[in-house]
Enzyme design. Structure first.
Site, PDB file in Angstrom:
ATOM      1  N   ASP A 405       0.907  -1.066  -0.071  1.00  0.00           N
ATOM      2  CA  ASP A 405       0.185  -0.043   0.054  1.00  0.00           C
ATOM      3  C   ASP A 405       0.819   1.398   0.064  1.00  0.00           C
ATOM      4  O   ASP A 405       1.814   1.026   0.391  1.00  0.00           O
ATOM      5  CB  ASP A 405      -0.925  -0.022   1.384  1.00  0.00           C
ATOM      6  CG  ASP A 405      -2.116   0.839   1.050  1.00  0.00           C
ATOM      7  OD1 ASP A 405      -2.225   1.469   0.046  1.00  0.00           O
ATOM      8  OD2 ASP A 405      -3.072   0.549   1.935  1.00  0.00           O
ATOM      9  N   GLU A 454      -5.533  -1.227  -6.546  1.00  0.00           N
ATOM     10  CA  GLU A 454      -6.521  -0.461  -6.208  1.00  0.00           C
ATOM     11  C   GLU A 454      -6.806   0.984  -7.242  1.00  0.00           C
ATOM     12  O   GLU A 454      -7.702   0.532  -8.238  1.00  0.00           O
ATOM     13  CB  GLU A 454      -6.368   0.207  -4.939  1.00  0.00           C
ATOM     14  CG  GLU A 454      -7.728   1.043  -4.193  1.00  0.00           C
ATOM     15  CD  GLU A 454      -7.105   1.595  -2.739  1.00  0.00           C
ATOM     16  OE1 GLU A 454      -8.146   1.996  -2.143  1.00  0.00           O
ATOM     17  OE2 GLU A 454      -5.906   1.705  -2.802  1.00  0.00           O
ATOM     18  N   GLU A 460     -13.537   1.775   0.746  1.00  0.00           N
ATOM     19  CA  GLU A 460     -12.639   2.297   2.059  1.00  0.00           C
ATOM     20  C   GLU A 460     -12.982   3.828   2.141  1.00  0.00           C
ATOM     21  O   GLU A 460     -13.051   4.388   3.401  1.00  0.00           O
ATOM     22  CB  GLU A 460     -11.223   2.083   1.956  1.00  0.00           C
ATOM     23  CG  GLU A 460     -10.482   2.878   0.867  1.00  0.00           C
ATOM     24  CD  GLU A 460      -9.082   2.706   0.932  1.00  0.00           C
ATOM     25  OE1 GLU A 460      -8.480   3.586   0.619  1.00  0.00           O
ATOM     26  OE2 GLU A 460      -8.459   1.630   0.924  1.00  0.00           O
TER      27      GLU A 460
END
Length: 883
Positions: A405, A454, A460
């Site tokens: 991430d 993503e 989210e």
């Protein structure tokens, strides 16, 4: 102007002429097909309906339309024109680059052109359609010389799906400097554009607007344009990027000009290609949605990675979205495994909070149900050789993949980091899911272990930005834009989203309408069980797709996607706007009479299901911002087939915990295959006995985790683990440097050398008891338990204990246990000075440090085992390693 042609036909031009002759024949075939259609023999795709019966043609011709690019030089420009079926669909596309301060597109002449046909194939392990894909491109390499003497190239690829262009410097000596990409094109003001405001992690909302309405500025790829003048849709994006390049985005300026802009200006370049492919997909919506052009342009995988049969697409349970701190809680992860097994899913993602102490345990627990475990990590924790070595360690535990991430950059340096991660995860056999990342540009072909990105504003955002819920309009655009270019980890089906405006049917339909190699479902698994129709559909949902088809819709109204697995089609329809009836044609599925099980919006909210026969269309009512799913198959086909995953027996490991001998070896009994951590080695002795050798760098009190594998469910090995500890040497040893065997903690993981803090790892502060600060120790929260294995190699435990100042007004009981017997306990209260303890643990194999709430203080207290030391005087009794 000078066209790319010569007075006498070259061999390359004669090839083109021959190709054109073939093309003329093909066009004649298309014309015949059109005449047949007029007579009721329809070789074209179906009509799609949106709104209240408005018809939108989205079908694709049975015979592909050849896209014909033509490049010409002018005194001040190099220009690309593209025709499709003889009609100009792109006109006046300016090509060029600025190198070393020189605009090569102005003042260049053609030297020569080379034409070749590229026919290739690859096997997709995930994506719109798994299996072997074959394609043919026509590539022309145009070689030019600038007035300055610089020689450069324009590579042009053409396929039935569009055109791609890249630039190269084949004769560059040493290093050069790419200052700018000068590729730009102009659309008419009334062109419709579906775009997003650019940021390097692509998480702004997507929206539709007429080009004249867009403010000048930066917009992210892929950029979809409907050109009324050309009568086609165009999708602009990039393909085949690596650490030689920086990424690019679109800059839209006044007058409808769109240009490619580099993230890095300048970029250091060397000989060869100096940009990725600039991609122009051209066609109708179905052709664009179903295209694999971006993957076709990507490099082929290395031979050693081409098969990648270990890559396993599927569905994943994920607890972070619904329970932010659950990544630190082993019992919560076990529950998600249990429900995932009940639903037949393949994967578990553990997000922020996991700890190396218990990851091997959850890997073993999940493996018995055929479920693989993936771990979340921040990119900079894998940056550099020492950090990169963590991947090999995690793989040695049986971990199947990583979610990495926060890269949030399009720079060349970051793409070099991507290169490293891609190569190492492929070598180790780890799936990789990129978050906070760039958009796909074909890596899933080159590196089949890439099962998700993503690069989208997904579920989210309900957690981070509860005042700006995701809109149905944003969702409907995605299948026509972002998801065209590759796997999209939106984390769908968020029934529990705060402020949600989409219907339950819309949320459920995202599981089909959106494609990702591994689909991570956002909500708590219990939220799915609470909606039986949803649970049943998500259990049936296929782990991978054989084929993807756009059945109906457009980016402003709805998207109805059908994906085939075997003999069943899974249909997902998402809509934006008021409630209405959708009539979806099914003729592209070529099923004839069929049966359908439909789950959609109920009249009073929630979900309703219905099983019915269908023929050439599916008629479904959807709510405001609604949606539906369906399973469709030829009549008489069994629609429901989901089964719970069986539980397998763990491999035998004897003993599961032991001390290494003085020479750093131990003997393990098992009948399984061994997977060793980095630096360890194994020697087969006889029968089921193995001699394990630890690396010299393993410190006293630290353990290596040996993984034992046996064949299991769905190709996933069933695993168990052994922990081999280096005995303590004479002298004191810092408690927080020891390997824990297990722990329980009320809030997040046990923290090393800091207070407990909150529920995330590493969120504590310097330990402080009544104002006295400490540099090392364990920070915990009541109730908690810390388990250590000593094997008799220590005889004293000392520490300074108490309630940390970060939880004033609390109290706890702290106790020390050895081999199940309590050796010490004391009540400690916030504000009291640290309590010095010295406990005799001679001969103890297992040490347990516990902190519990008190009856008059049930609230959690944060406690410190500060300055903890394990002592060995040289007379401690150790448990000998088996020989």
């Amino acid at each position: 102007m000078q066209r790319f042609a010569a007075a006498r036909p070259s061999i390359e031009q004669r090839i083109v002429q021959a190709a054109n002759a073939i093309e003329h024949s093909r066009r004649a075939a298309v014309n015949l097909a059109s005449e047949a259609a007029e007579q009721g023999i329809r070789p074209f795709g179906p009509l799609a309906r949106h709104g209240d019966g408005v018809v939108n043609e989205i079908g694709t011709a049975a015979l592909p339309e050849r896209v014909e690019p033509q490049v010409e030089t002018r005194a001040d420009a190099v220009v690309l024109t593209v025709r499709r079926a003889g009609r100009v669909v792109l006109d006046g596309v300016r090509l060029g680059i600025r190198v070393g301060g020189v605009d090569l597109d102005a003042g260049s002449v053609l030297l020569r052109s080379h034409v070749r046909e590229i026919t290739d194939e690859w096997t997709a392990r995930s994506g719109k359609a798994t299996g072997t894909h074959r394609y043919t491109h026509l590539e022309t390499v145009h070689e030019l010389r600038h007035d300055s003497g610089v020689e450069w190239q324009i590579h042009v690829r053409a396929s039935g799906d569009g055109v791609a262009v890249r630039y190269a410097l084949a004769r560059l000596e040493g290093h050069g400097r790419l200052d700018a990409d000068r590729t730009r094109l102009t659309f008419e003001p009334n062109a419709r554009v579906w775009a997003l405001d650019y940021q390097t992690w692509y998480e702004t909302p997507r929206f539709g607007a007429d080009l004249a309405e867009l403010r000048p500025g930066a917009y992210g790829f892929p950029l979809l344009v409907r050109s009324p003048r050309a009568g086609v849709y165009l999708l602009l994006t990039e393909a085949a990027i690596d650490g030689r390049f920086s990424g690019a985005h679109a800059e839209i300026e006044g007058g409808g000009e769109v240009r490619f802009t580099l993230a890095d200006e300048p970029v250091e370049i060397t000989r060869g290609p100096v940009t990725p492919w600039r991609v122009f997909m051209i066609g109708d919506l179905a052709g664009i949605v179903e295209s694999r052009f971006v993957d076709e342009l990507a490099p082929a995988p290395l031979d050693s990675f081409a098969g990648a049969q270990w890559v396993r697409p599927g569905r994943a349970a994920w607890s972070w979205w619904s329970d932010f701190y659950s990544g630190a809680q082993l019992h919560r992860q076990r529950h998600f495994v249990d429900v995932a097994a009940r639903l037949g899913w393949e994967h578990l993602l553990i997000d922020c909070g996991w700890d190396e102490t218990w990851v091997p345990e959850i890997v073993a627990y999940a493996s018995r149900r055929g479920i693989q475990v993936h771990l979340w990590v921040v990119w900079h924790d894998l940056d550099g050789p020492e950090n990169l070595a963590k991947l090999a360690l995690w793989r040695s535990w049986g971990v199947a993949g990583i979610k990495v991430d926060f890269m949030e950059s399009e720079s060349k340096d970051r793409y070099r980091w991507y290169d490293t991660i891609l190569a190492e995860t492929a070598r180790l056999g780890l799936h990789v899911n990129f978050h906070g990342s760039v958009i796909p540009r074909g890596w899933s072909r080159t590196w089949p272990q890439v099962i998700g990105y993503e690069a989208i504003r997904g579920s989210e955002y309900y957690v981070f930005y509860q005042d700006t819920p995701l809109t149905a309009a944003h969702n409907v655009i995605q299948p026509f834009t972002r998801n065209v270019v590759g796997a999209m980890d939106y984390t769908p089906v968020a029934f529990g989203a705060p402020g949600r405006t989409t219907s339950d049917g819309h949320e459920l339909a995202l599981s089909v309408a959106f494609e990702c190699g591994i689909t991570h479902f956002a909500d708590d698994v219990d939220a799915y069980l609470a909606k039986p129709d949803a649970a049943r559909f998500l259990a049936e949902l296929a782990p991978a797709w054989d084929e993807t088809v756009l059945l109906a819709g457009d980016p402003d109204h709805e998207a109805v996607i059908a994906r085939r697995h075997g003999d069943r089609w899974f249909v997902g329809g998402i809509a934006t706007g008021p409630a209405r009836r959708l009539t979806v044609p099914l003729d592209r599925l070529a099923l004839g009479p069929a049966d359908a099980w439909i789950v959609g919006d109920g009249a009073e909210g929630g979900l309703v299901s219905d099983r019915r026969p269908v023929d050439d269309k599916l008629v479904v009512d959807v709510a405001d911002d609604g949606g539906f799913v369906a399973i469709v198959a030829a009549r008489g086909t069994r629609l429901h087939r989901a089964v719970e995953r069986p539980e397998h027996t763990a491999p035998r490991v004897d003993p599961p915990v032991q001390l290494l001998g003085p020479d750093g070896t131990a003997v393990l009994r098992t009948g399984g295959h061994l997977r060793l951590p980095p630096g360890w080695s194994a020697q087969h002795l006889d029968g089921d006995r193995w001699k394990l050798n630890a690396p010299a760098a393993l410190a006293p009190g630290r353990a290596g985790v040996i993984t034992v594998e046996m064949p299991g469910e769905d190709g996933v090995p069933v695993v168990a683990h052994a922990r081999l500890f280096r005995p303590l040497t004479p002298g004191p040893h810092r408690l927080s440097a020891m390997t824990m065997v297990a722990f329980d903690n009320e809030s997040g993981p046990i923290e090393r050398d800091q207070s407990n803090g909150g529920g995330n790892p590493g969120d504590g502060r310097r330990m402080s008891i009544a104002g006295t600060e400490f540099d090392d120790g364990f920070g915990a929260s009541t109730p908690s338990r810390i388990e250590l294995y000593l094997g008799g190699s220590a005889d004293r435990f000392t520490a300074r204990i108490g309630v940390d100042d970060e939880t004033p007004g609390t109290a706890a009981r702290m106790s020390v246990h050895a081999d199940g017997a309590e050796l010490f306990s004391a009540d400690v209260r916030a504000g009291e000075p640290p309590l010095d303890i010295d406990v005799d643990i001679t001969g103890a194999a297992a040490l347990s440090l516990r902190a519990d709430t008190l009856p008059d203080h049930p609230e959690p207290a944060h406690v410190d085992w500060a300055s903890g030391r394990l002592h060995r005087t040289g007379t401690a009794t150790t448990t000998p390693a088996e020989r």
